[in-house]
Motif scaffolding. Sequence first.
Motif, PDB file in Angstrom:
ATOM      1  N   VAL A  94       0.869  -1.175   0.000  1.00  0.00           N
ATOM      2  CA  VAL A  94       0.000   0.000   0.000  1.00  0.00           C
ATOM      3  C   VAL A  94       0.903   1.220   0.000  1.00  0.00           C
ATOM      4  CG1 VAL A  94      -1.765   1.322   1.215  1.00  0.00           C
ATOM      5  CG2 VAL A  94      -1.858  -1.171   1.221  1.00  0.00           C
ATOM      6  N   LEU A  95       0.705   2.089  -0.979  1.00  0.00           N
ATOM      7  CA  LEU A  95       1.436   3.344  -1.060  1.00  0.00           C
ATOM      8  C   LEU A  95       0.513   4.434  -0.525  1.00  0.00           C
ATOM      9  CD1 LEU A  95       3.914   4.961  -2.090  1.00  0.00           C
ATOM     10  CD2 LEU A  95       2.771   5.078  -4.315  1.00  0.00           C
ATOM     11  N   VAL A  96       0.918   5.063   0.560  1.00  0.00           N
ATOM     12  CA  VAL A  96       0.094   6.075   1.222  1.00  0.00           C
ATOM     13  C   VAL A  96       0.796   7.422   1.134  1.00  0.00           C
ATOM     14  CG1 VAL A  96      -1.001   6.794   3.375  1.00  0.00           C
ATOM     15  CG2 VAL A  96      -0.806   4.355   2.838  1.00  0.00           C
ATOM     16  N   LYS A 150     -13.438  -3.305   8.696  1.00  0.00           N
ATOM     17  CA  LYS A 150     -12.973  -3.455   7.322  1.00  0.00           C
ATOM     18  C   LYS A 150     -13.598  -2.374   6.438  1.00  0.00           C
ATOM     19  CE  LYS A 150     -13.321  -7.562   5.572  1.00  0.00           C
ATOM     20  NZ  LYS A 150     -13.875  -8.916   5.326  1.00  0.00           N
ATOM     21  N   GLY A 151     -14.882  -2.100   6.652  1.00  0.00           N
ATOM     22  CA  GLY A 151     -15.548  -1.070   5.864  1.00  0.00           C
ATOM     23  C   GLY A 151     -14.915   0.300   6.054  1.00  0.00           C
ATOM     24  N   SER A 152     -14.532   0.618   7.286  1.00  0.00           N
ATOM     25  CA  SER A 152     -13.878   1.901   7.543  1.00  0.00           C
ATOM     26  C   SER A 152     -12.548   1.990   6.807  1.00  0.00           C
ATOM     27  CB  SER A 152     -13.657   2.089   9.051  1.00  0.00           C
ATOM     28  OG  SER A 152     -14.880   2.170   9.742  1.00  0.00           O
ATOM     29  N   LEU A 153     -11.779   0.898   6.822  1.00  0.00           N
ATOM     30  CA  LEU A 153     -10.494   0.893   6.128  1.00  0.00           C
ATOM     31  C   LEU A 153     -10.679   0.928   4.615  1.00  0.00           C
ATOM     32  CD1 LEU A 153      -8.500  -1.693   8.277  1.00  0.00           C
ATOM     33  CD2 LEU A 153      -8.271   0.791   8.263  1.00  0.00           C
ATOM     34  N   MET A 154     -11.706   0.254   4.113  1.00  0.00           N
ATOM     35  CA  MET A 154     -11.985   0.282   2.681  1.00  0.00           C
ATOM     36  C   MET A 154     -12.276   1.706   2.233  1.00  0.00           C
ATOM     37  SD  MET A 154     -14.286  -3.210   2.539  1.00  0.00           S
ATOM     38  CE  MET A 154     -14.824  -3.066   0.829  1.00  0.00           C
ATOM     39  N   ALA A 156     -11.335   4.533   3.887  1.00  0.00           N
ATOM     40  CA  ALA A 156     -10.200   5.414   4.148  1.00  0.00           C
ATOM     41  C   ALA A 156      -9.070   5.219   3.155  1.00  0.00           C
ATOM     42  CB  ALA A 156      -9.683   5.178   5.574  1.00  0.00           C
ATOM     43  N   TYR A 157      -8.826   3.943   2.771  1.00  0.00           N
ATOM     44  CA  TYR A 157      -7.653   3.641   1.945  1.00  0.00           C
ATOM     45  C   TYR A 157      -7.998   3.182   0.536  1.00  0.00           C
ATOM     46  CZ  TYR A 157      -4.794   3.899   6.166  1.00  0.00           C
ATOM     47  OH  TYR A 157      -4.154   4.328   7.295  1.00  0.00           O
ATOM     48  N   GLY A 158      -9.270   3.070   0.201  1.00  0.00           N
ATOM     49  CA  GLY A 158      -9.628   2.610  -1.129  1.00  0.00           C
ATOM     50  C   GLY A 158      -9.304   1.153  -1.363  1.00  0.00           C
ATOM     51  N   LEU A 159      -9.456   0.301  -0.342  1.00  0.00           N
ATOM     52  CA  LEU A 159      -9.111  -1.109  -0.427  1.00  0.00           C
ATOM     53  C   LEU A 159     -10.343  -1.947  -0.723  1.00  0.00           C
ATOM     54  CD1 LEU A 159      -6.914  -1.291   2.805  1.00  0.00           C
ATOM     55  CD2 LEU A 159      -6.156  -0.743   0.492  1.00  0.00           C
ATOM     56  N   ASP A 160     -10.112  -3.199  -1.160  1.00  0.00           N
ATOM     57  CA  ASP A 160     -11.223  -4.141  -1.211  1.00  0.00           C
ATOM     58  C   ASP A 160     -11.273  -4.895   0.115  1.00  0.00           C
ATOM     59  OD1 ASP A 160      -9.359  -6.274  -1.282  1.00  0.00           O
ATOM     60  OD2 ASP A 160      -9.444  -6.413  -3.481  1.00  0.00           O
ATOM     61  N   ALA A 161     -12.199  -5.848   0.238  1.00  0.00           N
ATOM     62  CA  ALA A 161     -12.429  -6.493   1.535  1.00  0.00           C
ATOM     63  C   ALA A 161     -11.204  -7.266   2.017  1.00  0.00           C
ATOM     64  CB  ALA A 161     -13.641  -7.424   1.442  1.00  0.00           C
ATOM     65  N   ASP A 162     -10.572  -8.042   1.116  1.00  0.00           N
ATOM     66  CA  ASP A 162      -9.395  -8.809   1.519  1.00  0.00           C
ATOM     67  C   ASP A 162      -8.229  -7.898   1.879  1.00  0.00           C
ATOM     68  OD1 ASP A 162     -10.648 -11.217   1.287  1.00  0.00           O
ATOM     69  OD2 ASP A 162      -9.786 -11.741  -0.666  1.00  0.00           O
ATOM     70  N   GLN A 163      -8.057  -6.823   1.114  1.00  0.00           N
ATOM     71  CA  GLN A 163      -6.989  -5.878   1.411  1.00  0.00           C
ATOM     72  C   GLN A 163      -7.210  -5.219   2.772  1.00  0.00           C
ATOM     73  OE1 GLN A 163      -7.355  -3.349  -1.982  1.00  0.00           O
ATOM     74  NE2 GLN A 163      -6.250  -4.725  -3.357  1.00  0.00           N
ATOM     75  N   MET A 167      -4.849  -5.387   6.123  1.00  0.00           N
ATOM     76  CA  MET A 167      -4.348  -4.245   6.883  1.00  0.00           C
ATOM     77  C   MET A 167      -4.695  -4.376   8.364  1.00  0.00           C
ATOM     78  SD  MET A 167      -4.682  -0.142   6.151  1.00  0.00           S
ATOM     79  CE  MET A 167      -3.269  -0.133   5.038  1.00  0.00           C
ATOM     80  N   LEU A 168      -5.878  -4.896   8.681  1.00  0.00           N
ATOM     81  CA  LEU A 168      -6.206  -5.151  10.086  1.00  0.00           C
ATOM     82  C   LEU A 168      -5.200  -6.112  10.709  1.00  0.00           C
ATOM     83  CD1 LEU A 168     -10.109  -5.542  10.240  1.00  0.00           C
ATOM     84  CD2 LEU A 168      -8.724  -3.774  11.352  1.00  0.00           C
TER      85      LEU A 168
END
Length: 218
Positions: A94-96, A150-154, A156-163, A167-168
């Motif tokens: 992940v590039l932030v 997971k939804g909050s991270l999706m 915030a970071y534009g991730l899918d569910a597995d991603q 991260m969690l």
Amino acid sequence: MVVEQPDAPSGSPRVGRFAYVVVTRTWKWDDEVFRIHGTDPDGVEPTTERVLGAVHPDDRDHVARTLRQATTRGEPFSVCYRLDADDGVERRVVLVCEGGVCDVDTEVPVAQLDGYYIDLTDDFAQVASEEAREAVAASAEHRATIEQAKGSLMLAYGLDADQAFAMLRWWSRGKNMKVRDIAEHLTTVSSAGELTDQTLRHSVDNLLHDASPSAPGS
């Protein structure tokens, strides 16, 4: 963001800082970013061409488009992609970007981008395993909380569910906390309305960094 030192034990989170100088199209990497790219620090500043050349072909257009937008807007962003490292290993990173440094004295609206890389390769491997999926299924009473986190991270970071779950797990290992405890901490703050769409990513970063490490490890 605290960067792990080169002698960090196996399994520790791998995080490295970067700075991208827009005018010269060059990147400044710390030692850990070089290692994430599968090479030892060589004193040569990597170029945008080298950065994009290491991106998996199927992800390259998306990453390039994200970088172009960031250099004109200076807004924070994050992008998850497959990295074809020089050592032959395909890594999930992940590039932030924390935002751009504007220079009003030049014609370039954004002079520099600053941020960090997160290597989620080990976490993706664990997420993909049956063992991890069975562990999540076995903790049915915590599944709703984990899904909400997971939804909050999706978001915030534009991730899918597995991603997002990877991260969690990454935060879980780095903070020595159970995944469910990280998820509960995140959802409690989110439910209290302390995260807004304009400050979401920075709030999530601060929240997870401030999470108590006293909970027993997973």
